[in-house]
Scaffold this motif. Structure first.
Motif, PDB file in Angstrom:
ATOM      1  N   ALA A  94       0.857  -1.176   0.000  1.00  0.00           N
ATOM      2  CA  ALA A  94       0.000   0.000   0.000  1.00  0.00           C
ATOM      3  C   ALA A  94       0.902   1.237   0.000  1.00  0.00           C
ATOM      4  CB  ALA A  94      -0.902  -0.005   1.231  1.00  0.00           C
ATOM      5  N   ASP A  95       0.418   2.345  -0.539  1.00  0.00           N
ATOM      6  CA  ASP A  95       1.215   3.572  -0.631  1.00  0.00           C
ATOM      7  C   ASP A  95       1.095   4.355   0.671  1.00  0.00           C
ATOM      8  OD1 ASP A  95       1.843   2.803  -3.173  1.00  0.00           O
ATOM      9  OD2 ASP A  95       0.554   4.233  -4.177  1.00  0.00           O
ATOM     10  N   PHE A  96       2.056   4.144   1.557  1.00  0.00           N
ATOM     11  CA  PHE A  96       2.062   4.771   2.875  1.00  0.00           C
ATOM     12  C   PHE A  96       3.251   5.713   3.017  1.00  0.00           C
ATOM     13  CE2 PHE A  96      -0.077   0.771   4.685  1.00  0.00           C
ATOM     14  CZ  PHE A  96      -1.310   1.384   4.785  1.00  0.00           C
ATOM     15  N   PHE A  97       3.080   6.702   3.903  1.00  0.00           N
ATOM     16  CA  PHE A  97       4.198   7.539   4.349  1.00  0.00           C
ATOM     17  C   PHE A  97       4.104   7.664   5.859  1.00  0.00           C
ATOM     18  CE2 PHE A  97       5.921  11.544   5.844  1.00  0.00           C
ATOM     19  CZ  PHE A  97       7.200  11.491   5.326  1.00  0.00           C
ATOM     20  N   PHE A  98       5.243   7.443   6.524  1.00  0.00           N
ATOM     21  CA  PHE A  98       5.314   7.574   7.976  1.00  0.00           C
ATOM     22  C   PHE A  98       6.540   8.410   8.344  1.00  0.00           C
ATOM     23  CE2 PHE A  98       3.541   3.269   7.179  1.00  0.00           C
ATOM     24  CZ  PHE A  98       2.292   3.420   7.783  1.00  0.00           C
ATOM     25  N   ALA A  99       6.415   9.217   9.386  1.00  0.00           N
ATOM     26  CA  ALA A  99       7.559   9.974   9.899  1.00  0.00           C
ATOM     27  C   ALA A  99       7.415  10.130  11.403  1.00  0.00           C
ATOM     28  CB  ALA A  99       7.660  11.340   9.225  1.00  0.00           C
ATOM     29  N   GLY A 100       8.552  10.105  12.098  1.00  0.00           N
ATOM     30  CA  GLY A 100       8.516  10.260  13.549  1.00  0.00           C
ATOM     31  C   GLY A 100       9.903  10.353  14.132  1.00  0.00           C
ATOM     32  N   ASN A 101       9.961  10.518  15.434  1.00  0.00           N
ATOM     33  CA  ASN A 101      11.236  10.660  16.139  1.00  0.00           C
ATOM     34  C   ASN A 101      11.472   9.571  17.180  1.00  0.00           C
ATOM     35  OD1 ASN A 101      12.377  13.096  14.983  1.00  0.00           O
ATOM     36  ND2 ASN A 101      10.685  14.198  15.960  1.00  0.00           N
ATOM     37  N   GLN A 102      10.448   8.764  17.480  1.00  0.00           N
ATOM     38  CA  GLN A 102      10.555   7.795  18.567  1.00  0.00           C
ATOM     39  C   GLN A 102      10.989   6.433  18.063  1.00  0.00           C
ATOM     40  OE1 GLN A 102       7.004   7.221  20.943  1.00  0.00           O
ATOM     41  NE2 GLN A 102       7.896   5.506  22.047  1.00  0.00           N
ATOM     42  N   GLU A 103      12.220   6.062  18.355  1.00  0.00           N
ATOM     43  CA  GLU A 103      12.686   4.711  18.045  1.00  0.00           C
ATOM     44  C   GLU A 103      12.155   3.749  19.087  1.00  0.00           C
ATOM     45  OE1 GLU A 103      16.775   2.341  16.780  1.00  0.00           O
ATOM     46  OE2 GLU A 103      16.906   4.379  17.585  1.00  0.00           O
ATOM     47  N   LEU A 104      11.837   2.546  18.663  1.00  0.00           N
ATOM     48  CA  LEU A 104      11.293   1.538  19.561  1.00  0.00           C
ATOM     49  C   LEU A 104      12.398   0.636  20.096  1.00  0.00           C
ATOM     50  CD1 LEU A 104       8.159   0.558  17.453  1.00  0.00           C
ATOM     51  CD2 LEU A 104       8.163   1.888  19.572  1.00  0.00           C
ATOM     52  N   THR A 105      12.281   0.261  21.338  1.00  0.00           N
ATOM     53  CA  THR A 105      13.200  -0.720  21.911  1.00  0.00           C
ATOM     54  C   THR A 105      12.841  -2.100  21.386  1.00  0.00           C
ATOM     55  OG1 THR A 105      11.802  -1.196  23.814  1.00  0.00           O
ATOM     56  CG2 THR A 105      13.332   0.664  24.015  1.00  0.00           C
ATOM     57  N   GLU A 106      13.739  -3.054  21.582  1.00  0.00           N
ATOM     58  CA  GLU A 106      13.456  -4.408  21.123  1.00  0.00           C
ATOM     59  C   GLU A 106      12.212  -4.964  21.805  1.00  0.00           C
ATOM     60  OE1 GLU A 106      15.575  -8.800  20.587  1.00  0.00           O
ATOM     61  OE2 GLU A 106      16.804  -7.007  20.935  1.00  0.00           O
ATOM     62  N   ASN A 107      12.061  -4.698  23.094  1.00  0.00           N
ATOM     63  CA  ASN A 107      10.867  -5.177  23.798  1.00  0.00           C
ATOM     64  C   ASN A 107       9.602  -4.569  23.215  1.00  0.00           C
ATOM     65  OD1 ASN A 107      12.264  -6.838  25.553  1.00  0.00           O
ATOM     66  ND2 ASN A 107      12.432  -5.298  27.168  1.00  0.00           N
ATOM     67  N   GLU A 108       9.650  -3.283  22.871  1.00  0.00           N
ATOM     68  CA  GLU A 108       8.472  -2.621  22.298  1.00  0.00           C
ATOM     69  C   GLU A 108       8.127  -3.163  20.914  1.00  0.00           C
ATOM     70  OE1 GLU A 108       8.524   1.864  24.226  1.00  0.00           O
ATOM     71  OE2 GLU A 108       9.990   1.373  22.655  1.00  0.00           O
ATOM     72  N   ILE A 109       9.149  -3.564  20.157  1.00  0.00           N
ATOM     73  CA  ILE A 109       8.893  -4.130  18.832  1.00  0.00           C
ATOM     74  C   ILE A 109       8.077  -5.409  18.948  1.00  0.00           C
ATOM     75  CG2 ILE A 109       9.965  -5.191  16.797  1.00  0.00           C
ATOM     76  CD1 ILE A 109      12.400  -3.324  17.372  1.00  0.00           C
ATOM     77  N   TRP A 110       8.464  -6.269  19.880  1.00  0.00           N
ATOM     78  CA  TRP A 110       7.822  -7.589  19.993  1.00  0.00           C
ATOM     79  C   TRP A 110       6.560  -7.580  20.836  1.00  0.00           C
ATOM     80  CZ3 TRP A 110       9.887  -9.650  16.144  1.00  0.00           C
ATOM     81  CH2 TRP A 110      11.273  -9.700  15.932  1.00  0.00           C
ATOM     82  N   ASP A 111       6.441  -6.653  21.758  1.00  0.00           N
ATOM     83  CA  ASP A 111       5.340  -6.659  22.732  1.00  0.00           C
ATOM     84  C   ASP A 111       4.028  -6.254  22.068  1.00  0.00           C
ATOM     85  OD1 ASP A 111       3.637  -6.477  24.870  1.00  0.00           O
ATOM     86  OD2 ASP A 111       4.966  -5.239  26.107  1.00  0.00           O
TER      87      ASP A 111
END
Length: 433
Positions: A61-78
Motif C-alpha cells: 500500500a502507498d504509505f508515508f510515515f515519519a517520527g522521532n521515537q525509536e522503539l526498543t526491542e521489547n516494544e517491537i515484539w510486545d
C-alpha cells in the motif's frame, strides 16, 4: 478540505490504521517534497510505494510515515504496545533465532532491529492524501514551499569479488551439493562505495523512474538509509491469514513483444527454474506450518510468472491460517530469514553462506515493513536495494542468485548483472572489478 491544528497529541490515533481525513493531492511531486520536508524535521521516515502493480495479494500500500521515537526491542515484539511500528529486521537477526554467527567484515555498522513509531501517518489513494489525523494549513504550506537542492546520486563502487572468483565460488557450492551439504544456496556478492555528497531521496525517485517495483521503499533511520526497489514480499498478515511469496526464477524482458513472449515461455518451461522455486516453496510451507493450524498451509499459486520492468519473475504464493494467539515474534522466529535468500536446508545452508560470502549482509536480504496496532503487517525482502550511511559517507548493495547442481556459473553471474542493472545506472559509478 477541512483544516485543523497540528499538535503532538493530535498524532495519536487508537484505532487500527484508519485514515479518516482526506485531502486532494497537491501536486504530482508531492511525495518528493513531503519526503524532503520530513528529512529536515524527523529522525525517521518511511515511504512505501506499490506502483499500482497487479500482484497476488496486492503490492505494498502507498504509505508515508515519519517520527522521532525509536522503539526498543521489547516494544517491537510486545503486542500490548499498540502502536504502528515501521522498520527493518536485518539478515543477521538470524543469529538470535538459531545458533549462527556473522563474522564477515561489515562495510557499515547496522542494527539487527531498527523500528520507529510514527507521528505522521499518510496513505495515498489515487488523487487523495489520507491522514490518520487532521492536518492544518501550515502543514501543506510547508510542503508546498519546499525547493529541491540537487545533490549527486553518483558514487564510484567496487566489487568485493572478481568475476573469476565468483565462478570459482559457484563451483565450490556445486561440490558441496554433490557432497550432500546443501541442495540450493542463494549466494550473494556485494559492491561497496564511498562518496562526499550523495542524495538518498533523489536516488530513490530516480530508481522509481528507472525500475518501479511492487515493494519500492525509502527508509531513513537517523543517518542511515535504505533505497529499495524490491520485487519480493517476505510475509503479509491479514487477520488470521499469513502469506509468503518467495521468488525463484528470473529471465530478462525482451526488447520486443515477440521476444517477451519467447522469454516468458522459456522461464515457465525451465525445469531448472521450476526446481529452484519448488525447493523454496517447500521450505516456505514448512516455515509457515510451525505457526499455522494443522492442514491449513496451501499453495495458492505455483510458478506464477509476473512482468517487471526489466525481468520476468517466477513467484509462488503460499498461505495459511495462524494458530490462536501466535505473536509477531513467534512468526518471525519460525520463518526468518526468508528461504529465497538462504536456500535449503536453511540452517546448514546459512552456515555455508557465512563461509563462502565475503561480506556481512546487514540489512541486505532482511525484511522491511510495517505492523499495525492490531498485529497485521506487510514486509518485503530487502533486495535490489542500496544501503547508505550519510555520516560515514559509505554505501553498499548486493545481489545474488540461487545456485543448484544444474546452474551454469557464467549465466548466474549474468543474472546478477541483470538484477543490479538499475542500481548501477542510478549510481552511475565506475566499477573497479
Amino acid at each position: 478540505m477541512k483544516r485543523g491544528i497540528l499538535t503532538n497529541s493530535s498524532f495519536f490515533c487508537p484505532t487500527m490504521m484508519d485514515f479518516p481525513f482526506s485531502y486532494s493531492l497537491p501536486s504530482p511531486i508531492f511525495n518528493q517534497k513531503l519526503t524532503t520536508w520530513a528529512h529536515a524535521h524527523f529522525r525517521f521516515l518511511a515511504l512505501f510505494q506499490g506502483n499500482d502493480y497487479q500482484y497476488p495479494e496486492e503490492p505494498f500500500a502507498d504509505f508515508f510515515f515519519a517520527g522521532n521515537q525509536e522503539l526498543t526491542e521489547n516494544e517491537i515484539w510486545d503486542k500490548s504496545v499498540q502502536k504502528v511500528k515501521v522498520g527493518i529486521i536485518g539478515y543477521d537477526f538470524k543469529n538470535q533465532i538459531e545458533q549462527l554467527e556473522s563474522s564477515n567484515p561489515a562495510w557499515l555498522p547496522l542494527p539487527d532491529l531498527c523500528f520507529f513509531t510514527p507521528e505522521i501517518s499518510l496513505k495515498f489513494e489515487g488523487d487523495l492524501v489520507k491522514s490518520r489525523t487532521e492536518l492544518p494549513d501550515d502543514f501543506w504550506k510547508q510542503i508546498e514551499s519546499i525547493e529541491f537542492t540537487e545533490y549527486s546520486t553518483e558514487c564510484n563502487f567496487r566489487a568485493l569479488i572478481t568475476s573469476q572468483e565468483y565462478l570459482e565460488k559457484v563451483k565450490k557450492i556445486q561440490d558441496l551439493i554433490i557432497e550432500g551439504e546443501t541442495y540450493e544456496m542463494n549466494f550473494c556478492q556485494a559492491f561497496e562505495g564511498q562518496f562526499e555528497n550523495w542524495d538518498p531521496i533523489g536516488a530513490f525517485f530516480k530508481l522509481q523512474k528507472a525500475s518501479p517495483m511492487p515493494f519500492s521503499a525509502l527508509f531513513k533511520a537517523r543517518e542511515k538509509w535504505l533505497v529499495s526497489a524490491s520485487p519480493e514480499r517476505f510475509l503479509k498478515k491479514k487477520g488470521s491469514k499469513l502469506i509468503g511469496q518467495p521468488i525463484k526464477g528470473t529471465i530478462r524482458r525482451g526488447s520486443t513483444p515477440e521476444e517477451d513472449i519467447v522469454n516468458r515461455s522459456i522461464l515457465i518451461e525451465s525445469e531448472k527454474e521450476r526446481a529452484e522455486n519448488l525447493m523454496i516453496t517447500d521450505l516456505t510451507r514448512n516455515d509457515l506450518s510451525k505457526v499455522s493450524k494443522v492442514a491449513s498451509v496451501k499453495v495458492d499459486e505455483l510458478f506464477g510468472i509476473y512482468s517487471l520492468p526489466r525481468v520476468f519473475q517466477m513467484i509462488t504464493t503460499v498461505s495459511s491460517e495462524l494458530k490462536e494467539n501466535v505473536s509477531f515474534k513467534e512468526i518471525i522466529q519460525a520463518t526468518f530469514p526468508m528461504g529465497s535468500m538462504t536456500g535449503a536446508p536453511k540452517i546448514r545452508t546459512m552456515k555455508l553462506i557465512e563461509e563462502l560470502e565475503s561480506f556481512k549482509r546487514g540489512w541486505f536480504s532482511g525484511a522491511f515493513g510495517w505492523i499495525d496496532e492490531a498485529g497485521d503487517f506487510d514486509f518485503s525482502v530487502i533486495i535490489r536495494s542500496i544501503i547508505a550511511d550519510q555520516k560515514a559517507k559509505k554505501l553498499y548493495f548486493a545481489v545474488g542468485s540461487a545456485i543448484t547442481i544444474d546452474s551454469d556459473a557464467s549465466k548466474e553471474y549474468e543474472e546478477c548483472e541483470l538484477k543490479s542493472q538499475a542500481i548501477r545506472e542510478i549510481l552511475h559509478g565506475r566499477s573497479d572489478s
